[in-house]
Write a protein that holds these residues in place. Sequence first.
Motif, PDB file in Angstrom:
ATOM      1  N   HIS A   1       2.254   8.800  25.877  1.00  0.00           N
ATOM      2  CA  HIS A   1       3.047  10.004  26.391  1.00  0.00           C
ATOM      3  C   HIS A   1       3.065  10.589  24.900  1.00  0.00           C
ATOM      4  O   HIS A   1       2.668  10.017  23.862  1.00  0.00           O
ATOM      5  CB  HIS A   1       4.119   9.123  26.042  1.00  0.00           C
ATOM      6  CG  HIS A   1       5.225   7.998  27.187  1.00  0.00           C
ATOM      7  ND1 HIS A   1       5.473   8.889  28.214  1.00  0.00           N
ATOM      8  CD2 HIS A   1       4.060   7.234  27.058  1.00  0.00           C
ATOM      9  CE1 HIS A   1       5.437   7.165  28.928  1.00  0.00           C
ATOM     10  NE2 HIS A   1       4.787   7.132  28.973  1.00  0.00           N
ATOM     11  N   GLU A  56       3.763   6.051  23.005  1.00  0.00           N
ATOM     12  CA  GLU A  56       4.618   7.133  22.622  1.00  0.00           C
ATOM     13  C   GLU A  56       3.636   7.676  21.308  1.00  0.00           C
ATOM     14  O   GLU A  56       4.050   6.814  20.237  1.00  0.00           O
ATOM     15  CB  GLU A  56       5.555   7.038  22.355  1.00  0.00           C
ATOM     16  CG  GLU A  56       6.831   6.794  23.525  1.00  0.00           C
ATOM     17  CD  GLU A  56       6.711   8.270  24.403  1.00  0.00           C
ATOM     18  OE1 GLU A  56       6.616   9.511  24.194  1.00  0.00           O
ATOM     19  OE2 GLU A  56       7.295   8.493  25.203  1.00  0.00           O
ATOM     20  N   HIS A  77       1.083  10.257  30.732  1.00  0.00           N
ATOM     21  CA  HIS A  77       2.221  10.457  31.252  1.00  0.00           C
ATOM     22  C   HIS A  77       2.528  11.712  32.947  1.00  0.00           C
ATOM     23  O   HIS A  77       2.770  12.100  33.558  1.00  0.00           O
ATOM     24  CB  HIS A  77       3.366  10.902  30.813  1.00  0.00           C
ATOM     25  CG  HIS A  77       5.097  10.423  31.238  1.00  0.00           C
ATOM     26  ND1 HIS A  77       6.305  10.974  30.712  1.00  0.00           N
ATOM     27  CD2 HIS A  77       5.342   9.928  32.460  1.00  0.00           C
ATOM     28  CE1 HIS A  77       6.932  10.723  31.188  1.00  0.00           C
ATOM     29  NE2 HIS A  77       6.638  10.600  32.729  1.00  0.00           N
ATOM     30  N   HIS A  98       6.781  14.630  33.630  1.00  0.00           N
ATOM     31  CA  HIS A  98       6.909  14.975  32.629  1.00  0.00           C
ATOM     32  C   HIS A  98       5.317  15.520  32.302  1.00  0.00           C
ATOM     33  O   HIS A  98       4.843  14.614  33.114  1.00  0.00           O
ATOM     34  CB  HIS A  98       7.416  14.103  31.149  1.00  0.00           C
ATOM     35  CG  HIS A  98       8.828  13.597  31.538  1.00  0.00           C
ATOM     36  ND1 HIS A  98       9.188  12.979  30.518  1.00  0.00           N
ATOM     37  CD2 HIS A  98       9.556  14.227  31.886  1.00  0.00           C
ATOM     38  CE1 HIS A  98       9.975  13.046  30.123  1.00  0.00           C
ATOM     39  NE2 HIS A  98      10.823  14.308  31.198  1.00  0.00           N
TER      40      HIS A  98
HETATM   41 ZN   LIG Z   1       6.190  10.365  28.776  1.00  0.00          ZN
END
Ligand SMILES: [Zn+2]
Length: 241
Positions: free
Chosen positions: A35, A97, A179, A188
Amino acid sequence: MTRTGPQRYPGASTTYWYQDKYGGDAMEVNTVVWHTTEGRSLTDYEGGAIAPNLTAVPDFTHKKLVWYQHFDFDVSSRALAHTGSVATNTLNVVQIEIVGTCDPVAHGKWGSAPHLYTPELPDWVIRDLGAFTKWAHEQHGVPLTSDVTFKAYPASRGPGNGVRMSDAKWLHFSGHCGHQHVPSGNEHGDPGLFPMAAVLAVARGGTVAESLLPEVADRLAHLTESVETLTEKVDALAQRG
Ligand SMILES: [Zn+2]
């Protein structure tokens, strides 16, 4: 058998640890979901409610990624939607992330303020993402493969972006995805045009320069073509003169 192998990524800070608050399901991870936070600094993920397993924060001064771990490696985290027919966060995935953006609009707006933009990640970021990918392979058996296409944002947005997996493919997937590839209510488009091949090449033991060679060769071929076309035009002009 679940939660086999070391559960903490060496060197990662546990200052923002959310597993005590949220628990999570014990798993045996075979997939990494990447992500981007769409920000420039570490977020608190609404108090951990939508946190991933790990966050990679760029340190532009020392040219390295600083890692924060929020859940054990083989424990489900919370950054995916799960409103569809199949499991997402709990389907043997570890979620990472990267603090940065995949959005050209944000990239333009932030201008010269230090930030990461996935289509243009510096070598030291690819190096450190490759190191994590290697560790996930060696310690947890996550395959060094990715048979999905990373699409640039904003075309990567929405349920029907052309690269999102079917429920059936997702249920049997292993390796690396983003994602933007996860079905079951996810819309997303992060992490956009992420350099997955380069990260995997580094994880396999190549240098960052080697991992970027195919792209460089491709650009050189285009340049050579352009120069040849220009030369022909100049010759034609010279003959007319
Ligand atoms: Zn994401």
